[in-house]
Design a protein around this motif. Structure first.
Motif, short mmCIF file in Angstrom:
data_model
loop_
_atom_site.label_atom_id
_atom_site.label_comp_id
_atom_site.label_asym_id
_atom_site.label_seq_id
_atom_site.Cartn_x
_atom_site.Cartn_y
_atom_site.Cartn_z
N ILE A 7 11.53 -12.88 -0.95
CA ILE A 7 12.76 -13.10 -1.17
C ILE A 7 13.98 -12.36 -1.15
O ILE A 7 15.06 -12.75 -1.08
CB ILE A 7 13.06 -14.27 -2.38
N TYR A 8 13.43 -11.05 -1.39
CA TYR A 8 14.64 -10.15 -1.85
C TYR A 8 15.41 -9.84 -0.42
O TYR A 8 16.58 -9.58 -0.71
CB TYR A 8 13.92 -8.62 -2.17
N SER A 9 14.92 -9.72 0.65
CA SER A 9 15.65 -9.62 2.12
C SER A 9 16.66 -10.84 2.16
O SER A 9 17.86 -10.30 2.50
CB SER A 9 14.56 -9.30 3.09
N GLU A 10 16.15 -12.13 1.73
CA GLU A 10 16.95 -13.19 2.19
C GLU A 10 18.11 -12.97 1.21
O GLU A 10 19.35 -13.13 1.35
CB GLU A 10 16.51 -14.29 1.94
N ARG A 11 17.88 -12.97 -0.15
CA ARG A 11 18.97 -12.72 -1.30
C ARG A 11 19.90 -11.52 -1.00
O ARG A 11 21.13 -11.52 -1.48
CB ARG A 11 18.30 -12.72 -2.54
N ASN A 25 0.86 -1.31 -0.05
CA ASN A 25 -0.10 0.03 0.19
C ASN A 25 0.88 1.40 0.02
O ASN A 25 1.95 1.47 0.66
CB ASN A 25 -0.94 -0.15 1.02
N MET A 26 0.39 2.24 -0.85
CA MET A 26 1.28 3.37 -0.93
C MET A 26 1.64 4.19 0.46
O MET A 26 0.58 4.25 1.44
CB MET A 26 0.52 4.36 -1.88
N GLY A 27 2.65 4.46 0.71
CA GLY A 27 3.02 4.84 1.98
C GLY A 27 3.65 4.04 3.05
O GLY A 27 3.87 4.37 3.97
N SER A 28 3.29 2.70 2.72
CA SER A 28 3.65 1.67 3.95
C SER A 28 4.97 1.03 3.57
O SER A 28 5.58 0.27 4.48
CB SER A 28 2.89 0.26 3.68
N ASN A 29 5.78 1.52 2.49
CA ASN A 29 7.05 0.80 2.13
C ASN A 29 6.97 -0.55 2.47
O ASN A 29 8.20 -1.25 2.83
CB ASN A 29 7.98 1.49 3.38
N LYS A 30 6.37 -1.57 1.89
CA LYS A 30 6.08 -2.81 2.12
C LYS A 30 6.12 -3.52 0.57
O LYS A 30 5.47 -4.62 0.50
CB LYS A 30 4.92 -3.18 2.73
N CYS A 31 6.76 -2.89 -0.26
CA CYS A 31 6.76 -3.65 -1.66
C CYS A 31 7.73 -4.76 -1.39
O CYS A 31 8.97 -4.71 -0.90
CB CYS A 31 7.52 -2.93 -2.84
N THR A 32 7.41 -6.05 -1.77
CA THR A 32 8.05 -7.04 -1.73
C THR A 32 8.21 -8.19 -2.90
O THR A 32 7.39 -7.80 -3.94
CB THR A 32 7.53 -8.04 -0.58
N LEU A 33 9.15 -8.90 -3.28
CA LEU A 33 9.31 -9.90 -4.25
C LEU A 33 9.15 -11.30 -3.66
O LEU A 33 9.61 -11.85 -2.91
CB LEU A 33 10.79 -9.57 -4.61
N ASP A 34 8.06 -11.97 -4.31
CA ASP A 34 7.97 -13.33 -4.32
C ASP A 34 8.47 -14.33 -5.46
O ASP A 34 8.59 -13.78 -6.58
CB ASP A 34 6.44 -13.95 -4.07
N PHE A 35 8.64 -15.74 -5.25
CA PHE A 35 8.91 -16.47 -6.43
C PHE A 35 8.22 -17.85 -6.28
O PHE A 35 8.14 -18.48 -5.56
CB PHE A 35 10.51 -16.85 -6.48
N LEU A 36 7.65 -17.93 -7.48
CA LEU A 36 7.00 -19.32 -7.79
C LEU A 36 7.91 -20.30 -8.51
O LEU A 36 8.15 -20.11 -9.60
CB LEU A 36 5.57 -19.17 -8.68
N ASP A 37 8.43 -21.25 -7.59
CA ASP A 37 9.37 -22.16 -8.23
C ASP A 37 8.54 -23.42 -8.90
O ASP A 37 7.97 -24.25 -8.43
CB ASP A 37 10.16 -22.68 -7.13
N LEU A 38 8.99 -23.25 -10.19
CA LEU A 38 8.46 -24.51 -11.17
C LEU A 38 9.29 -25.28 -11.76
O LEU A 38 9.16 -26.44 -12.45
CB LEU A 38 7.80 -23.77 -12.36
N SER A 39 10.59 -25.29 -11.18
CA SER A 39 11.65 -26.10 -11.74
C SER A 39 11.88 -27.30 -10.94
O SER A 39 12.65 -28.37 -11.66
CB SER A 39 13.14 -25.15 -11.16
N ASP A 40 11.44 -27.71 -10.02
CA ASP A 40 11.39 -29.15 -9.29
C ASP A 40 10.17 -29.92 -9.51
O ASP A 40 9.39 -29.46 -10.43
CB ASP A 40 11.37 -28.67 -7.88
N THR A 41 10.19 -31.06 -9.22
CA THR A 41 8.92 -31.93 -9.69
C THR A 41 7.74 -31.43 -8.84
O THR A 41 6.51 -31.52 -9.39
CB THR A 41 9.19 -33.34 -9.13
N ILE A 42 7.91 -30.82 -7.46
CA ILE A 42 6.87 -30.24 -6.91
C ILE A 42 6.95 -28.62 -6.85
O ILE A 42 7.93 -28.11 -6.70
CB ILE A 42 6.70 -30.62 -5.55
N ILE A 43 5.72 -27.90 -7.15
CA ILE A 43 5.78 -26.49 -7.03
C ILE A 43 5.89 -25.95 -5.71
O ILE A 43 5.29 -26.21 -4.74
CB ILE A 43 4.43 -26.00 -7.60
#
Length: 385
Positions: free
Chosen positions: A75-79, A51-69
Motif C-alpha cells: 500500500i505504500y506506493s499507492e499512498r 531480502n537484504m540487498g533487494s530493496n523490496k521492503c513493502t507495507l501491507d494492511f489487514l483491514d478489520l474495519s468492515d464486515t468482511i476482512i
C-alpha cells in the motif's frame, strides 16, 4: 523554420509532461471471505522485510474495519505516489505512537514516519544501520549499530538516538553496547539489549541501562550472549531472549526484576529458544528455534509462558496442521483483547510469504499471501474520544 520550431516545442512540451506525471502502483486487494469481530482494532500493518540487498521492503494492511476482512498488499506506493516505489532495504521494525506510524528500514539507514490512519508519508529520520524503535514522553528512541553491515572485531559500539516525535529531529544520542537490538522504557530508564552480532564469537552479553533525563549509560547488566528481544510485563519484569552462539551456548529466555535496592537484576531463566514473543496479560506467546552449527541439531519450541509463574503452561500450536506446514516462522503478534494471534511465514526468503490467523485456542482460521519476508506487525486502534 516555423514548422521546425513548432515540432521542437511540441516534443519539449510532451517530455515535460512525462516528467511530471506520477506512475501510481496500485495495491493488490484480496477479500479474505471472513467476517470481522467487533473490537478496538481497526486493522493491522504488516512490514515485509524484503531480502537484504533487494530493496523490496513493502507495507501491507489487514483491514478489520468492515464486515468482511480485506488484505491489501504493497500500500505504500499507492499512498505515496511521489516517493520511491518501495520503502527501501530491509524493514526491521514497525510501531504506532499516537497518530503516527514508524518504520525502521535497516540497511537504508532511515526511519520512515507516516500518518497511522492511512500510511501517507510525513517525513523520515536518517539513522545509520538502525534496528528498533520505542517511545516515551514525546520522544522516539532508535537503536543503531552505527557502523556498516560488516562482521569484525573493529565494529564500533552502538548508539541509541533520541528523536522528537513532532519535529522528527534528532536531539541527542548515547553510546551503548555492541550491536544493540530491542529496548524497553521503565520508570525513566531505557533498557537496551546488546547482541554483539558483528563481533562474534565474542558477542556482547549485556543490557545497557540509560538514564533518560541525562541520556547517559548508568550501568550494564550482565545477562547472556547475543541478546535480542526485550519485553516488559505488567508486573514490571523484563523478559529478554539470548540467541546463544550456535555452538556450546544454547538459546534461552531470561527474566529480570528489581531487587531490594530497586535495581533491575537477572532473576532466572527458562531453557527454551525464543525467536520472537508477544505479551498479553499474564501470557507470553513465543516461538523459537536454536541451530547448533557443530552437531547440526535444531531445537524448536512454541507456546505460552505464564509470566507470574515463570513456567510454560500451554502449547497452543502443536496440534494445528497448518502450523506444521509453515516453512520459516518469522513473526508473531497477538490481539490485545481477544487473544487470537497471527504468525508470519517467510517461506524461502525470496518470494511472497504468508500471514496465518489462529483463534485463541490455537485452531487455524485463515491465511493470506504477503510481501517478501513478513516479519513485523502493528495493530491500528480506534482513536479514543
Amino acid at each position: 523554420m516555423k514548422l521546425y520550431l513548432f515540432i521542437i516545442l511540441t516534443i519539449v512540451t510532451l517530455m515535460s509532461g512525462c516528467r511530471t506525471d506520477d506512475i501510481i502502483i496500485y495495491a493488490e486487494e484480496e477479500d479474505i471471505g471472513k467476517k470481522t469481530v467487533a473490537s478496538e482494532v481497526i486493522g493491522m500493518y504488516v512490514l515485509n522485510e524484503g531480502n537484504m540487498g533487494s530493496n523490496k521492503c513493502t507495507l501491507d494492511f489487514l483491514d478489520l474495519s468492515d464486515t468482511i476482512i480485506h488484505y491489501r498488499r504493497n500500500i505504500y506506493s499507492e499512498r505515496n505516489p511521489n516517493e520511491v516505489k518501495e520503502l527501501g532495504d530491509v524493514g526491521n521494525d514497525i510501531q504506532i505512537y499516537g497518530s503516527r506510524l514508524w518504520m525502521v528500514i535497516n540497511c537504508s539507514n532511515k526511519v520512515e514516519v507516516c500518518r497511522a490512519k492511512d500510511a501517507v508519508k510525513i517525513g523520515k529520520v536518517d539513522i545509520p544501520n538502525c534496528r528498533y524503535v520505542t517511545f516515551d514522553g514525546g520522544y522516539a528512541y532508535v537503536s543503531s549499530y552505527v557502523g556498516p553491515v560488516a562482521v569484525g572485531s573493529n565494529a564500533p559500539r552502538g548508539r541509541v538516538y533520541k528523536v522528537d516525535t513532532l519535529t522528527l529531529q534528532k536531539v541527542d544520542s548515547v553510546v551503548v553496547g555492541y550491536q544493540p537490538e530491542e529496548m524497553v522504557v521503565v520508570d525513566g530508564k531505557l533498557y537496551v539489549a546488546n547482541s554483539g552480532g558483528y563481533i562474534a564469537p565474542q558477542y556482547d552479553r549485556t543490557i545497557s541501562v540509560i538514564d533518560l533525563a541525562t541520556m547517559s549509560e548508568e550501568r550494564q547488566i550482565d545477562v547472556a550472549v547475543n541478546l535480542h528481544r526485550l519485553r516488559l510485563d505488567r508486573y514490571g519484569q523484563l523478559w529478554v531472549s539470548s540467541r546463544g552462539n550456535s555452538r556450546d551456548v544454547p538459546s534461552k529466555l531470561y527474566w529480570l526484576k528489581t531487587d531490594t535496592q530497586g535495581q533491575m537484576q537477572v532473576a532466572g531463566h527458562i531453557d527454551i529458544p525464543v525467536s520472537d514473543m508477544c505479551i498479553v496479560g499474564d501470557s507470553l506467546y513465543f516461538y523459537g528455534a536454536d541451530y547448533n552449527a557443530v552437531t547440526y541439531d535444531v531445537t524448536s519450541a512454541q507456546g505460552i509462558i505464564d509470566v507470574q509463574r515463570h513456567a510454560l503452561v500451554n502449547d497452543v500450536l502443536s496440534n494445528a496442521p497448518e502450523y506444521q506446514k509453515i516453512r520459516q516462522l518469522y513473526g508473531i503478534i497477538v490481539h490485545p483483547r481477544h487473544r487470537d494471534f497471527y504468525l508470519m511465514d517467510a517461506k524461502n526468503y525470496v518470494s511472497s510469504g504468508e500471514l496465518l490467523h489462529f483463534n485463541a485456542d490455537g485452531t487455524f482460521d485463515y491465511k493470506v499471501r504477503t510481501g517478501d519476508i513478513p516479519g513485523h506487525a502493528a495493530f491500528l486502534l480506534k482513536v479514543k474520544k
